[in-house]
Design a protein around this motif. Sequence first.
Motif, PDB file in Angstrom:
ATOM      1  N   GLY A   1     -15.220 -42.021 -15.157  1.00  0.00           N
ATOM      2  CA  GLY A   1     -14.585 -41.238 -16.216  1.00  0.00           C
ATOM      3  C   GLY A   1     -14.178 -42.105 -17.395  1.00  0.00           C
ATOM      4  O   GLY A   1     -14.379 -41.731 -18.555  1.00  0.00           O
ATOM      5  N   LYS A   2     -13.619 -43.259 -17.096  1.00  0.00           N
ATOM      6  CA  LYS A   2     -13.219 -44.187 -18.160  1.00  0.00           C
ATOM      7  C   LYS A   2     -14.435 -44.677 -18.936  1.00  0.00           C
ATOM      8  O   LYS A   2     -14.395 -44.791 -20.159  1.00  0.00           O
ATOM      9  N   LYS A   3     -15.522 -44.975 -18.190  1.00  0.00           N
ATOM     10  CA  LYS A   3     -16.744 -45.440 -18.856  1.00  0.00           C
ATOM     11  C   LYS A   3     -17.298 -44.348 -19.772  1.00  0.00           C
ATOM     12  O   LYS A   3     -17.657 -44.610 -20.918  1.00  0.00           O
ATOM     13  N   PHE A   4     -17.340 -43.100 -19.276  1.00  0.00           N
ATOM     14  CA  PHE A   4     -17.839 -42.003 -20.089  1.00  0.00           C
ATOM     15  C   PHE A   4     -16.978 -41.830 -21.341  1.00  0.00           C
ATOM     16  O   PHE A   4     -17.485 -41.729 -22.451  1.00  0.00           O
ATOM     17  N   GLY A   5     -15.651 -41.796 -21.156  1.00  0.00           N
ATOM     18  CA  GLY A   5     -14.728 -41.639 -22.281  1.00  0.00           C
ATOM     19  C   GLY A   5     -14.875 -42.751 -23.303  1.00  0.00           C
ATOM     20  O   GLY A   5     -14.836 -42.511 -24.514  1.00  0.00           O
ATOM     21  N   LYS A   6     -15.072 -43.976 -22.807  1.00  0.00           N
ATOM     22  CA  LYS A   6     -15.228 -45.130 -23.693  1.00  0.00           C
ATOM     23  C   LYS A   6     -16.502 -44.990 -24.538  1.00  0.00           C
ATOM     24  O   LYS A   6     -16.508 -45.339 -25.723  1.00  0.00           O
ATOM     25  N   ASP A   7     -17.569 -44.483 -23.923  1.00  0.00           N
ATOM     26  CA  ASP A   7     -18.840 -44.325 -24.644  1.00  0.00           C
ATOM     27  C   ASP A   7     -18.877 -43.058 -25.496  1.00  0.00           C
ATOM     28  O   ASP A   7     -19.429 -43.056 -26.592  1.00  0.00           O
ATOM     29  N   TYR A   8     -18.291 -41.979 -24.982  1.00  0.00           N
ATOM     30  CA  TYR A   8     -18.408 -40.682 -25.647  1.00  0.00           C
ATOM     31  C   TYR A   8     -17.451 -40.522 -26.821  1.00  0.00           C
ATOM     32  O   TYR A   8     -17.851 -40.117 -27.913  1.00  0.00           O
ATOM     33  N   SER A   9     -16.187 -40.824 -26.615  1.00  0.00           N
ATOM     34  CA  SER A   9     -15.152 -40.536 -27.622  1.00  0.00           C
ATOM     35  C   SER A   9     -15.457 -41.103 -29.004  1.00  0.00           C
ATOM     36  O   SER A   9     -15.380 -40.374 -29.990  1.00  0.00           O
ATOM     37  N   PRO A  10     -15.816 -42.381 -29.123  1.00  0.00           N
ATOM     38  CA  PRO A  10     -16.070 -42.898 -30.466  1.00  0.00           C
ATOM     39  C   PRO A  10     -17.344 -42.316 -31.115  1.00  0.00           C
ATOM     40  O   PRO A  10     -17.503 -42.363 -32.323  1.00  0.00           O
ATOM     41  N   ASN A  11     -18.215 -41.768 -30.305  1.00  0.00           N
ATOM     42  CA  ASN A  11     -19.487 -41.247 -30.820  1.00  0.00           C
ATOM     43  C   ASN A  11     -19.545 -39.724 -30.864  1.00  0.00           C
ATOM     44  O   ASN A  11     -20.576 -39.151 -31.234  1.00  0.00           O
ATOM     45  N   GLN A  12     -18.458 -39.071 -30.516  1.00  0.00           N
ATOM     46  CA  GLN A  12     -18.445 -37.612 -30.402  1.00  0.00           C
ATOM     47  C   GLN A  12     -18.855 -36.940 -31.712  1.00  0.00           C
ATOM     48  O   GLN A  12     -19.743 -36.082 -31.721  1.00  0.00           O
TER      49      GLN A  12
END
Length: 127
Positions: free
Chosen positions: A56-67
Amino acid sequence: MGDGHGSGKVLNIKTADIKSAAPVFQKQSVQLSNALKLLIKTLDGYGEPWGDDKPGKKFGKDYSPNQKKLEQVTGIAILGLVSIHEALDDLADGHVDNDEAIAGIFTKGTKETKEKHQGGGHGEGAE
């Protein structure tokens, strides 16, 4: 060019094929748009639902800045699909119009040629 390979046809455009392909792009643009709306609504509604565990942390780290960039790129893809749909419709219509114009030229030329050969112009039957 001219090496004997191929059918010898320059273009083999079938208007029915173009017209049947165009709605596919429209349908896909609607489906992609609906998926994007669902993604935005769901993720925005839940905040950060991917959890606090390692994946979840990895996904959030990758997804949030690129959303936002992901949403913009998907929006561009949707517009591209709509544009292809419209372009195919225009191409089919233009192809039909072109065929009709060419047919008109040959029909007109044939009619004038027949009239000349049937006495409508070379002194035959003239008084």
